[in-house]
Design a protein around this motif. Structure first.
Motif, PDB file in Angstrom:
ATOM      1  N   THR A 180     -38.227  18.791  56.727  1.00 58.97           N
ATOM      2  CA  THR A 180     -38.804  17.440  56.819  1.00 58.97           C
ATOM      3  C   THR A 180     -39.752  17.300  58.009  1.00 58.97           C
ATOM      4  OG1 THR A 180     -36.915  16.687  58.146  1.00 58.97           O
ATOM      5  CG2 THR A 180     -36.747  16.435  55.754  1.00 58.97           C
ATOM      6  N   LEU A 183     -43.228  15.565  57.199  1.00 63.00           N
ATOM      7  CA  LEU A 183     -43.253  14.364  56.374  1.00 63.00           C
ATOM      8  C   LEU A 183     -43.875  13.176  57.104  1.00 63.00           C
ATOM      9  CD1 LEU A 183     -42.459  13.484  53.550  1.00 63.00           C
ATOM     10  CD2 LEU A 183     -40.265  12.719  54.461  1.00 63.00           C
ATOM     11  N   SER A 184     -43.590  13.037  58.392  1.00 62.65           N
ATOM     12  CA  SER A 184     -44.132  11.913  59.163  1.00 62.65           C
ATOM     13  C   SER A 184     -45.649  12.003  59.263  1.00 62.65           C
ATOM     14  CB  SER A 184     -43.513  11.876  60.556  1.00 62.65           C
ATOM     15  OG  SER A 184     -42.126  11.621  60.469  1.00 62.65           O
ATOM     16  N   ALA A 187     -47.104  10.905  56.065  1.00 63.04           N
ATOM     17  CA  ALA A 187     -46.982   9.448  55.939  1.00 63.04           C
ATOM     18  C   ALA A 187     -48.081   8.734  56.716  1.00 63.04           C
ATOM     19  CB  ALA A 187     -45.605   9.000  56.434  1.00 63.04           C
ATOM     20  N   CYS A 325     -36.113  12.510  49.908  1.00 57.48           N
ATOM     21  CA  CYS A 325     -37.116  11.457  49.973  1.00 57.48           C
ATOM     22  C   CYS A 325     -38.348  11.829  49.152  1.00 57.48           C
ATOM     23  CB  CYS A 325     -37.518  11.196  51.429  1.00 57.48           C
ATOM     24  SG  CYS A 325     -38.898  10.033  51.610  1.00 57.48           S
ATOM     25  N   THR A 329     -39.351  10.037  45.597  1.00 54.30           N
ATOM     26  CA  THR A 329     -40.633   9.337  45.537  1.00 54.30           C
ATOM     27  C   THR A 329     -41.516   9.935  44.447  1.00 54.30           C
ATOM     28  OG1 THR A 329     -40.503   8.891  47.915  1.00 54.30           O
ATOM     29  CG2 THR A 329     -42.635   8.599  46.859  1.00 54.30           C
ATOM     30  N   ALA A 345     -39.822   5.008  48.600  1.00 56.78           N
ATOM     31  CA  ALA A 345     -40.283   5.616  49.851  1.00 56.78           C
ATOM     32  C   ALA A 345     -39.847   4.791  51.060  1.00 56.78           C
ATOM     33  CB  ALA A 345     -41.802   5.772  49.817  1.00 56.78           C
ATOM     34  N   ASN A 349     -37.883   5.233  54.851  1.00 55.10           N
ATOM     35  CA  ASN A 349     -38.570   4.943  56.112  1.00 55.10           C
ATOM     36  C   ASN A 349     -39.712   3.976  55.823  1.00 55.10           C
ATOM     37  OD1 ASN A 349     -40.292   5.062  58.447  1.00 55.10           O
ATOM     38  ND2 ASN A 349     -39.340   7.009  59.010  1.00 55.10           N
ATOM     39  N   TYR A 352     -43.222   5.216  55.199  1.00 60.71           N
ATOM     40  CA  TYR A 352     -43.520   6.085  54.058  1.00 60.71           C
ATOM     41  C   TYR A 352     -44.134   5.323  52.876  1.00 60.71           C
ATOM     42  CZ  TYR A 352     -40.631   9.632  56.386  1.00 60.71           C
ATOM     43  OH  TYR A 352     -40.114  10.538  57.278  1.00 60.71           O
ATOM     44  N   ILE A 355     -47.189   6.895  51.170  1.00 64.35           N
ATOM     45  CA  ILE A 355     -46.926   8.056  50.317  1.00 64.35           C
ATOM     46  C   ILE A 355     -46.629   7.603  48.891  1.00 64.35           C
ATOM     47  CG2 ILE A 355     -45.318   9.962  49.889  1.00 64.35           C
ATOM     48  CD1 ILE A 355     -44.965  10.243  52.878  1.00 64.35           C
TER      49      ILE A 355
END
Length: 408
Positions: A180, A183-184, A187, A325, A329, A345, A349, A352, A355
């Motif tokens: 992960t 992922l941020s 996003a 996640c 999504t 999503a 968070n 997100y 996304i």
């Protein structure tokens, strides 16, 4: 009716708000119109001319307006990992449709594959694609009604289940050894693109321009589709009829225009929503509820597809180390479209949301192509499966010269 439902959904609080989260107003619009049709509130024969005049013109205008916001260049900024995850969800759903059709066509009927293809288009991008497939393929109103019931039940349960699974995401991530770390960053890029898409409030002039443009494109697309269909028919390719060719043309044109200044026109998104409600309600006027007698087995069909989808995504997650996640999504971006994907999503968070929006828009863009592709696949998969099984039977018994083998 549509206005009342939209207003109720917008102002809903508490339990009603949760209800509309799982059963959107557009679905209720269709179901209520079906109920009114069943009760004989209008005469189906007398209203058929108006239905015929409106449906195609509004449907293709809706598709064009909807696709104007689908700028593929912006979606590509999600990066290869997210796009591969999205396409993997698409692939496992399509495999589920084919396998379920081969196994269950004797139960739900082998002649309803058109309705299933319309549903497949919906499960790769949302309700707008289902409407487009209903026009592109010769979908029986009864089969379409059953497909909508399947979509309503399975969609509602699926959203609720994925939200429930958020609390157990750590167990999934640990099981598949999820990565992960990026992922941020993805996003942040997605949210930046979504912010850029926020436009000023559309004026009356914007609305007039957008409505006129959408209707002109609808008329042009139908003319081109008729010419293309006639040309394909002359080459012996009758499966590419006017409806199929028109849908393909308006889809390609919409995606191309989305990458031009036309993609920034105000009111495009709002107009596509208005037309979606109009077309969905219109389709329901010719679909009485007594067509839902077969619906229970259709729901079983949908559950079977979702089971295969989950198994496939888990296996791929083990191979590529996808977190829950991203998988959730990607799944809802296919099955629910841009309206639903952000819900899942954001459950993981708040950052997100972008996304979910971009993945949902991407599903909306490709759903028509994949739905039509499933039309070719489901129309022949039963015959192919039968041939394979027969060949295996002959091979296992050695009875290659049976006098009835050709008939079999």
């Amino acid at each position: 009716m549509a206005a009342a439902l939209v207003t109720l959904e917008k102002s809903a609080k508490g339990g009603m708000q949760k209800f509309f989260k799982y059963v959107p107003a557009v679905v209720l619009c269709y179901l209520i119109a079906m109920l009114l049709c069943t009760l004989g509130v209008w005469d189906m024969a007398e209203t058929k001319p108006a239905y015929s005049a409106l449906k195609n013109n509004l449907t293709y205008a809706m598709i064009f307006a909807m696709l104007l916001r689908c700028n593929i260049r912006k979606v590509l900024k999600l990066g290869p990992k997210m796009l591969i995850g999205f396409f993997s969800a698409t692939l496992t759903i399509m495999i589920g449709f084919v396998c379920a059709f081969v196994l269950m066509k004797g139960t739900i009927g082998s002649d309803v594959w058109m309705g299933l293809c319309a549903l497949c288009g919906s499960w790769i991008g949302g309700s707008g694609n289902m409407v487009a497939m209903q026009d592109a393929l010769p979908v029986d109103p009864g089969a379409y009604a059953c497909a909508l019931t399947l979509n309503t039940v399975c969609y509602s349960v699926w959203i609720a289940l994925l939200i429930f699974m958020v609390r157990y995401s750590s167990k999934w991530d640990k099981s598949v050894k999820a990565d992960t770390s990026k992922l941020s960053a993805i996003a942040d890029v997605a949210n930046e693109e979504v912010e850029k898409e926020k436009k000023a409030k559309a004026t009356s002039g914007d609305w007039v321009w957008m409505i006129g443009l959408a209707l002109i494109v609808s008329a042009l697309s139908q003319w081109v589709g008729a010419k293309m269909g006639a040309g394909f028919a002359g080459m012996g390719l009758k499966m590419f009829d006017k409806g199929t060719c028109t849908t393909l043309f308006v889809t390609v044109l919409g995606l191309a225009c989305a990458m031009t200044p036309l993609g920034k026109l105000p009111a495009a998104n709002e107009l596509s929503s208005v037309l979606l409600y109009a077309v969905v309600a219109l389709l329901a006027t010719q679909a009485p509820l007594n067509a839902l007698i077969e619906a229970p087995m259709w729901v079983v069909y949908g559950v079977f597809i979702l089971v295969l989808h989950v198994v496939g995504m888990y296996i791929l997650s083990k191979l590529f180390h996808w977190d829950l996640c991203m998988v959730s999504t990607a799944s809802v971006a296919n099955i629910g479209g841009p309206a639903s994907a952000p819900i899942i999503a954001v459950a993981y968070n708040p950052n997100y949301a972008g996304i979910g929006v971009l993945m949902g828009i991407f599903g909306q863009a490709i759903g028509n192509f994949f739905g039509l592709g499933m039309g070719c696949t489901n129309g022949t998969c039963g015959a192919i499966a039968g041939a394979v099984l027969l060949a295996g039977f002959k091979n296992s018994t050695g009875n290659l010269e049976h006098p009835d083998s050709k008939a079999s």
